[in-house]
Each structure stands twice: as C-alpha cells, then as structure tokens.
Design an enzyme around this catalytic site. Structure first.
Site, PDB file in Angstrom:
ATOM      1  N   THR A   1       4.900   2.067  10.954  1.00 30.86           N
ATOM      2  CA  THR A   1       3.850   1.710  11.790  1.00 30.86           C
ATOM      3  C   THR A   1       3.389   0.270  11.495  1.00 30.86           C
ATOM      4  O   THR A   1       3.799  -0.156  10.190  1.00 30.86           O
ATOM      5  CB  THR A   1       2.563   2.616  11.737  1.00 30.86           C
ATOM      6  OG1 THR A   1       1.743   2.317  10.519  1.00 30.86           O
ATOM      7  CG2 THR A   1       2.988   4.168  12.001  1.00 30.86           C
TER       8      THR A   1
ATOM      9  N   ILE B   1       2.134   3.003   1.369  1.00 31.86           N
ATOM     10  CA  ILE B   1       1.328   2.128   2.057  1.00 31.86           C
ATOM     11  C   ILE B   1       2.024   0.668   2.068  1.00 31.86           C
ATOM     12  O   ILE B   1       2.673   0.296   1.155  1.00 31.86           O
ATOM     13  CB  ILE B   1       0.154   1.979   0.663  1.00 31.86           C
ATOM     14  CG1 ILE B   1      -0.282   3.434   0.538  1.00 31.86           C
ATOM     15  CG2 ILE B   1      -0.912   0.884   1.585  1.00 31.86           C
ATOM     16  CD1 ILE B   1      -0.833   3.950   1.654  1.00 31.86           C
ATOM     17  N   LYS B   2       1.834   0.025   3.224  1.00 32.75           N
ATOM     18  CA  LYS B   2       2.702  -1.177   3.584  1.00 32.75           C
ATOM     19  C   LYS B   2       1.882  -2.507   2.909  1.00 32.75           C
ATOM     20  O   LYS B   2       0.670  -2.557   3.444  1.00 32.75           O
ATOM     21  CB  LYS B   2       2.675  -1.206   4.981  1.00 32.75           C
ATOM     22  CG  LYS B   2       3.742  -0.433   5.531  1.00 32.75           C
ATOM     23  CD  LYS B   2       4.180  -0.716   6.845  1.00 32.75           C
ATOM     24  CE  LYS B   2       5.117  -1.697   7.254  1.00 32.75           C
ATOM     25  NZ  LYS B   2       5.585  -1.768   8.822  1.00 32.75           N
ATOM     26  N   ILE B   3       2.228  -3.143   2.361  1.00 29.83           N
ATOM     27  CA  ILE B   3       1.764  -4.273   1.855  1.00 29.83           C
ATOM     28  C   ILE B   3       2.528  -5.786   1.854  1.00 29.83           C
ATOM     29  O   ILE B   3       3.668  -5.480   1.676  1.00 29.83           O
ATOM     30  CB  ILE B   3       1.648  -4.164   0.274  1.00 29.83           C
ATOM     31  CG1 ILE B   3       0.618  -2.905  -0.356  1.00 29.83           C
ATOM     32  CG2 ILE B   3       1.219  -5.599  -0.421  1.00 29.83           C
ATOM     33  CD1 ILE B   3       0.452  -2.961  -1.601  1.00 29.83           C
TER      34      ILE B   3
ATOM     35  N   ILE C   1       1.851   3.220   6.497  1.00 28.74           N
ATOM     36  CA  ILE C   1       0.506   2.667   7.048  1.00 28.74           C
ATOM     37  C   ILE C   1       0.268   1.377   6.434  1.00 28.74           C
ATOM     38  O   ILE C   1       0.383   1.350   5.225  1.00 28.74           O
ATOM     39  CB  ILE C   1      -0.571   3.662   7.269  1.00 28.74           C
ATOM     40  CG1 ILE C   1      -1.794   3.303   7.754  1.00 28.74           C
ATOM     41  CG2 ILE C   1      -1.034   4.227   5.571  1.00 28.74           C
ATOM     42  CD1 ILE C   1      -2.862   4.203   8.034  1.00 28.74           C
TER      43      ILE C   1
END
Length: 372
Positions: free
Chosen positions: A44, A139-141, A108
């Site tokens: 996403t 976790i998207k960074i 996300i």
C-alpha cells in the site's frame, strides 16, 4: 488464460498486489487473488489509501463511529488504514506461515510528511508496528537521506521494513548498507535475526517516463532508439548490486546467524507509455529472489498474455551499462533524473496524504452527530 503467473512464481519472483481497499478485503477478492493468481503479498502507499477511502466504499460505519468519538483526522486515518492492513495480514497469514515469513506480507507506509525526519520516522514505524500488531507486516520507510538511519534503527529493533522510493543505484547501495547495519544492531541486542525481513522497492516505470521525455527533447534517431530502455537497465544493474552485496563477507557473517536477504522489489511496474508492452516491467525483470508488486491491470495482463521465458536479468549487465552510458552521452544527467524522481515521489505521496486528510475530515464532519 496462460500459466504465466505460475511460471513467474516458479522462476523465484514473488507476486504482490500493489493495491488494497476494504471492499477488496470484504468481498473475498483478495483471498481469490491469493488462491487463483499466485498473489503472495500486498503493498500500500498513501495514494492507494487516498483512492480507497475517498471512494467511501465500506468505510462509512467506521467513519461514523470515529466521528462520534471526535477523534482527530490523523487518528481516524491511522485507525482506518491499520484496520485494512491488519485484516489483509490475517488473510495472508497462511502464506506467511508456509513461506517461513518471507511472503504473506502487507506493507504500510509511515506518514510521508515525516520523510525528512529520522527521529519522527522511527517513532512512527514503531507506532505502526504496534497498531497493526501482526508479524507479517512490513513498515514502509522512504529511502531519503533521513530515511537511511531510520531504516537501520527500525531494523535494529527487530521490525521488518519495506524500503520505498528507491530510484538510484547509489541510493540502493546505501539502503542495503543501512539494512546490514540494522541487522548488526539487532544481533548485538540479542534479537533473532531469522524473524527480521526486508524488501527494497526499486521503482521502474517512472525512470522511463522521465528519461523518455528528455530523449524526446533531444529528438535524434539515436535518442529515440534509447526510449524504453533506461528503466530496465537501471533495475538490472540494481540486481547486480544486490548479488554483490549479498555474497560479501559482511553478509555471510550475518547469514550464519539466521539473517534473511533483503530482496529487491520491482515497484511502479505498471506501464505508463501505451507504446510499450503492458507486461514489459514484469517479463523483462525476471530473476530469482525478487518481488514484483503489480497494480491489478498489470497482474491481469500478465495472466492473460504474459510471456515468461526464464531469467531476463542476469547476463544483461554489460548491455545495461552501455544503455545508461548512451543516455548520459546525450547530455541527460542520471543523477539529476533520480534526484528529481525521489523528490517528486515524496511530494506525490505527501499530496495524496493531504488529500486524504481533507476528504476524511469532510466525512467526519458530515457524519458527526448533532448535539442535543
């Protein structure tokens, strides 16, 4: 229908869907894609959530409940998005279990407005991991300069990460270095490295969009002949860098302690130019231990008429270098292109997030109960 998706999976490419909405979850569509289309993960981003939530489909009851509680718009968005990610993670849990945690993943993203703050990104990543509370979350960074130390810090805390918005080969090497540094921190802290996973999202089609525009401006036959080649060349050289880093002594020392390789993920694989095959960034980027996250239209095109002919990455590195060199010789600056794309990428996600804030706030106000 062909068996192209199965062949793609058999070649070692994990097929992830680049989309999520509540309707996709509740209708059974996501489960169907897992069962029938070899989908083993979901990504996403702020733009995807902005589109999903703004459609209103499936969100009204939760929005009404949040309006009654008078939560802030930021809290409302986090409650809505983490609920979708949690439900998608539960649907994908059997895939996660079957693949020992490699796939069955849902990503996300941290608030894109924090992209240039290391400390805020780390705090947000920890909060998101706690809110979703599923082992198969990533976790998207973003791979901004501030994002690099955040990646190391978050991996060092045992949180799995999807590094996003990578455009340049130099930045990709910095991302891999940040991941290894994070694993070293996790090891020093006594964490189980086998439970930490990561992918590095290397963006593809946007590179062609920008470089093709500049090639058109040059206008020569030589320039036109190079259109549609830079993005594949860039991604293929990224895979070469991946092979190099994940066969190094530094990596081998971590692998002995159970560490997992950070897989390259091909992102932005929907073709922007109708002159190109709609499966270009799938069929021409087949390599072992990669992920291809596709919008649904690209997934359907690949299923319908994709031609998967085996590995189309290894063995192409000299040609890829020659193609990028040829672009540079025409006066098109690679460094300028990739920096522009990174800046634009952050700005686009920020704009989508701001649009999402506005539309959600309007819905909360519309649904707020009138005081007696």
């Amino acid at each position: 229908m062909t068996d192209a998706l199965k062949r793609l999976s058999d070649e070692g490419v994990a097929i992830w869907l680049d989309d999520l909405s509540r309707k996709r979850i509740t209708s059974g569509n996501l489960a169907e894609l897992i069962d029938q289309s070899h989908v083993v993960g979901v990504t996403t981003n702020p733009s995807i959530f902005q589109k999903a939530i703004s459609s209103g489909d499936g969100y009204e009851q939760q929005l009404a409940d949040l309006a009654v509680r008078k939560v802030t718009v930021e809290e409302a968005i986090r409650m809505i998005t983490t609920a979708d990610v949690r439900d998608a993670a539960d649907i994908l849990r059997p895939v996660y279990d079957r693949t020992d945690g490699q796939d069955g993943r849902v990503s996300i993203e941290v608030d894109p407005r924090l992209a240039h703050s290391t400390a805020a990104t780390v705090a947000e990543a920890k909060q998101l991991a706690w809110l979703v509370d599923r082992p198969n979350t990533l976790i998207k960074i973003p791979a901004t300069k501030a994002g690099l130390p955040a990646i190391t810090e978050v991996i060092g805390k045992g949180i799995s990460v999807n590094v996003t918005l990578i455009f340049s080969l130099e930045r990709y090497r910095e991302v891999m270095d940040a991941y290894l540094a994070g694993l070293e921190k996790a090891k020093a802290a006594g964490l189980d490295l086998s439970l930490i996973h990561s992918v590095a999202s290397f963006f593809v089609s946007r590179v062609d969009s920008e470089i093709d525009k500049r090639l058109d401006a040059v206008g020569t036959d030589e320039a036109k002949a190079l259109k549609g080649k830079a993005a594949l060349a860039n991604a293929r050289l990224a895979y070469e860098a991946y092979e190099e880093v994940f066969s190094s002594d530094r990596w081998n020392a971590l692998e002995k302690h159970g560490a997992n390789k950070q897989r390259p993920l091909w992102a932005s694989t929907g073709v922007k130019d109708p002159a190109y095959k709609d499966t270009l960034y799938v069929a021409d980027l087949v390599a072992p231990n990669t992920v291809n996250t596709m919008p649904e239209a690209t997934l359907e095109a690949t299923a319908d008429h994709g031609e998967i002919t085996g590995d189309t990455v290894r063995g192409t590195y000299d040609q890829a270098r020659a193609e990028l060199d040829a672009v540079a010789k025409l006066g098109i600056s690679y460094d300028d292109v990739v920096q522009l794309l990174e800046d634009e990428g952050v700005e686009k996600f920020e704009a989508s997030w701001n649009d999402l804030l506005k539309s959600t706030e309007a819905e909360l106000q519309r649904l707020a109960p009138t005081e007696a």
